[in-house]
Enzyme design. Structure first.
Site, mmCIF file in Angstrom:
data_model
loop_
_atom_site.group_PDB
_atom_site.id
_atom_site.type_symbol
_atom_site.label_atom_id
_atom_site.label_comp_id
_atom_site.label_asym_id
_atom_site.label_seq_id
_atom_site.Cartn_x
_atom_site.Cartn_y
_atom_site.Cartn_z
ATOM 1 N N HIS A 96 0.838 -1.201 0.000
ATOM 2 C CA HIS A 96 0.000 0.000 0.000
ATOM 3 C C HIS A 96 0.880 1.261 0.000
ATOM 4 O O HIS A 96 0.721 2.146 -0.855
ATOM 5 C CB HIS A 96 -0.905 -0.017 1.239
ATOM 6 C CG HIS A 96 -1.805 1.170 1.368
ATOM 7 N ND1 HIS A 96 -3.140 1.132 1.035
ATOM 8 C CD2 HIS A 96 -1.574 2.447 1.796
ATOM 9 C CE1 HIS A 96 -3.684 2.326 1.240
ATOM 10 N NE2 HIS A 96 -2.748 3.140 1.715
ATOM 11 N N GLU A 97 1.808 1.323 0.950
ATOM 12 C CA GLU A 97 2.677 2.509 1.031
ATOM 13 C C GLU A 97 3.592 2.603 -0.186
ATOM 14 O O GLU A 97 3.919 3.701 -0.647
ATOM 15 C CB GLU A 97 3.485 2.496 2.336
ATOM 16 C CG GLU A 97 2.643 2.520 3.608
ATOM 17 C CD GLU A 97 1.589 3.617 3.644
ATOM 18 O OE1 GLU A 97 1.789 4.673 3.003
ATOM 19 O OE2 GLU A 97 0.547 3.409 4.292
ATOM 20 N N HIS A 153 1.747 4.382 -2.897
ATOM 21 C CA HIS A 153 1.863 5.838 -2.720
ATOM 22 C C HIS A 153 3.232 6.318 -3.209
ATOM 23 O O HIS A 153 3.348 7.354 -3.862
ATOM 24 C CB HIS A 153 1.725 6.210 -1.238
ATOM 25 C CG HIS A 153 0.323 6.256 -0.726
ATOM 26 N ND1 HIS A 153 -0.695 6.938 -1.358
ATOM 27 C CD2 HIS A 153 -0.229 5.729 0.405
ATOM 28 C CE1 HIS A 153 -1.812 6.828 -0.646
ATOM 29 N NE2 HIS A 153 -1.561 6.089 0.419
ATOM 30 N N HIS A 158 3.508 6.692 -6.868
ATOM 31 C CA HIS A 158 2.810 7.909 -7.290
ATOM 32 C C HIS A 158 3.739 9.119 -7.163
ATOM 33 O O HIS A 158 3.726 10.020 -8.013
ATOM 34 C CB HIS A 158 1.565 8.089 -6.405
ATOM 35 C CG HIS A 158 0.489 8.932 -7.008
ATOM 36 N ND1 HIS A 158 -0.687 9.210 -6.349
ATOM 37 C CD2 HIS A 158 0.386 9.565 -8.201
ATOM 38 C CE1 HIS A 158 -1.461 9.969 -7.114
ATOM 39 N NE2 HIS A 158 -0.824 10.202 -8.241
#
Length: 678
Positions: A471-472, A475, A478
């Site tokens: 998940h991190e 990010h 991105h």
């Protein structure tokens, strides 16, 4: 202090952490605020007619030294803080609020922006430039530029007080987390606890020169305890301690802070002409207004609640059958869920953990990113770091000249320690932007709190921690793959209800056999995770999903209840209880209050935005359905995702970017199907 006044003399201009003293920060803030103020004033008094370049673009690049200093200081205040640093934060936050208000309320600057905005059709602006212009105009109008002088003063006072209240709220929660220890000396009390968690607790006790085992409210310590320890009374003790953080009528109590934060947010919104804080916030979100959010939450609640109630009844019956428990309490949830999961799927986190050595999982995320986006990760040891636990990586992509070009610098910081807040997050020490023909590459960090290695075992992750890391890392992608001109539109600078798409979509690879085969290898034997375990992971993916969905919806509903209308809160606990009534499954615990440590909405940036986790789940389920259709490593779909989502930041409206990637608007059916709710 001079460190912060020019580009750092370091490899890739990375932050020279070891050369920064705490005493440097205050004077550096004062000086960089002065420099930024001069840069802003130069734009305000420019005698030339306002243009996009000399006003809007110039504003976006102004204050770069202050931005860099702020990112370093506040990132460390989350990951490596101390009393002195928190004191500095309390002192500099009002200075920063005053400075940002000085800009937001600067009439000369706003006149220039408005002139450009009113003439925008006569300028030949790119989509990104038009977005930046719109953002700057709204940034000023939404921060009081259209107010009269008396109201501008009121706004400044509100913002200054809010900045301090949010800091205090977070410090109180951290203090309460650090203040609790469960010290156990009788090994029989730990029956059921896995060896790794026991060893970690023993190491902690030894470090404090104590016999036995110590457990804290840090997640890697707390979660195994409430999930596995058979002693129900001890589970109750630690669960109640976690639930009453900053709700104990002591110096770290947050009840009055909450009341004041909610009151001030509402006053601020009214002052700016909005019906509520939620109306103000959601104007700049995909969801647009509180009605749309409430409809979204209620629609999901209607679909999830029957499933959740059925699952809760199943869990209750299971606990009754197993241990004669008549009434499930909050401290029973994780324990009996794990037992039921083992019974239904013969799937035990402790059996899976040996296949998820932290280093292997991280390399797995790197390999998947390489397959999808063509980037590689190389650990480097000549970049300064702020703690010995931190690792540093060059992120590279092949260039047309046959060599490799720098995409980003990645920092990883994975283990809990004193002075580091709970949870997991991604942040950046330097943004990406293009200036003077140079594409400045970002410095990105992922911070988590995983079980550290012990004398006998490496760091082994639960499957839930594996998805947290992915998940991190989503990010981080991105941020790292950003390719925009302006820093304020780069990377994760997107609408809040769009920001979770890259992170949540990456979690999907954790469930795919083809992806797991790349990294899920036994830390001792090297054996790839057996197919039967993979099948069970997939089967169990929607296990108790109705209850999990209800829990997330309860947080979103609580957030909107605080912020979507005017109210007087006499009793925070009673207010919370009423707001969450329609989503409650477990009996209420009188000593506990979730709001007093709900940092996402009272300290972080999620006020009126907590719904965005579920909103982004709709996006990510729909997006991953596209990958499943074409192949999970399909480079054509991956390139579309990179070119239209990951690299574009906030340069266009999120729905437009999504449609360019997917060819259609997202459909909720993909989420309902994945969650087993239809």
């Amino acid at each position: 202090m001079t460190l912060f006044l020019a580009p750092f003399i370091s490899k890739y201009t990375t932050a020279p952490f070891s050369k920064i003293s705490l005493s440097d920060y205050q004077p550096a803030f004062e000086k960089t605020i002065e420099i930024a103020r001069n840069e802003i004033n130069a734009i305000a008094i420019n005698s030339e007619a306002p243009t996009f370049e000399n006003t809007i673009e110039a504003l976006d690049f102004a204050g770069a030294a202050l931005d860099r200093l702020s990112s370093i200081f506040f990132n460390l205040n989350s990951a490596e803080t101390c009393d002195e640093m928190q004191k500095i934060a309390q002192e500099v936050s009002p200075l920063l609020t005053e400075f940002s208000n000085d800009i937001a309320l600067n009439e000369d600057i706003f006149k220039r922006i408005k002139t450009v905005y009113d003439q925008k059709d006569s300028f030949d602006l790119t989509t990104e430039q038009a977005t930046l212009l719109d953002k700057k105009f709204k940034g000023f109008s939404r921060n009081g530029a259209l107010l009269n002088e008396a109201d501008k003063v009121k706004l400044r006072e509100i913002d200054t007080e809010l900045a301090k209240l949010k800091l205090t709220y977070g410090e109180n929660t951290l203090a309460e987390t650090n203040n609790f220890e469960l010290h156990i000396t009788n090994e029989a009390d730990l029956k059921g606890l896995p060896a790794g968690a026991k060893e970690m607790a023993s190491s902690l006790a030894k470090s404090k020169k104590l016999e036995g085992w110590i457990f804290t409210l840090d997640f890697p310590s707390y979660l195994p305890f409430v999930t596995y320890v058979d002693n129900r009374e001890l589970r109750k003790e630690i669960a109640i301690a976690a639930g009453k953080k900053s709700f104990q009528d002591n110096e770290f109590d947050n009840k009055e802070n909450i009341k004041r934060i909610v009151e001030l947010r509402h006053k601020r919104a009214n002052l700016l002409g909005y019906e509520s804080h939620s109306h103000f916030v959601l104007e700049e979100r995909m969801a647009q207004n509180p009605n749309n959010v409430q409809s979204f939450l209620n629609d999901l609640l209607e679909k999830a609640k029957p499933a959740a109630e059925k699952e809760f009844a199943q869990l209750t019956a299971f606990a009754k059958e197993l241990d004669g428990i008549d009434q499930l309490e909050k401290w029973d949830g994780a324990y009996y869920s794990e037992k039921l999961k083992q019974k239904l799927f013969s799937l035990d986190d402790e059996v899976l953990k040996p296949y998820f050595k932290l280093e292997n999982v991280l390399n797995g995320a790197f390999t998947i990113a390489e397959k999808l986006f063509g980037i590689t990760f190389r650990e480097v040891f000549d970049i300064d770091k702020y703690h010995e636990d931190v690792q540093t990586f060059e992120v590279l992509s092949p260039s047309s000249r046959g060599s490799h070009e720098l995409v980003a610098i990645l920092y990883s910081d994975f283990f809990p320690r004193k002075g580091k807040r709970n949870g997991a997050w991604m942040t950046s020490f330097k943004p990406q932007y293009i200036k003077d023909g140079i594409n400045e590459r970002p410095h990105v960090s992922i911070v988590c709190n995983f079980t550290p290695p012990t004398e006998t075992k490496p760091s082994l992750l639960t499957f839930n921690e594996v998805t947290t890391l992915f998940h991190e890392f989503g990010h981080a992608l991105h941020g790292m793959l950003a390719n925009t001109t302006y820093p304020s539109l780069s990377g994760t600078s997107v609408y809040w209800d769009f920001v979770e798409l890259p992170s949540q979509v990456m979690e999907n690879w954790c469930y795919e056999p083809e992806a797991l085969a790349l990294f899920a290898k036994h830390f001792e034997t090297g054996e790839i995770i057996p197919q039967q375990y993979v099948e069970k992971i997939k089967e169990s993916a929607s296990f108790l999903e109705g209850m999990a969905t209800l829990r997330q919806l309860s947080f979103g509903i609580l957030d909107m209840t605080y912020h979507a209308k005017s109210q007087t809160i006499d009793d925070v606990k009673a207010y919370e209880k009423q707001a969450m009534e329609g989503t409650s499954l477990y009996p209420d615990v009188a000593e506990n209050c979730m709001s007093t440590s709900f940092s996402h909405i009272f300290q972080g940036g999620y006020s009126s935005g907590y719904y965005s986790y579920k909103w982004a789940e709709v996006l990510d389920a729909d997006a991953f359905a596209y990958f499943l259709e074409k192949g999970i490593f399909n480079t054509e779909v991956a390139t579309k995702f990179k070119d239209n989502v990951l690299s574009k930041g906030g340069t266009e409206l999120p729905m437009e970017l999504y449609k360019k990637f997917r060819g259609q608007e997202p459909k909720v059916e993909a989420l309902l199907k994945r969650a087993g709710l239809v």
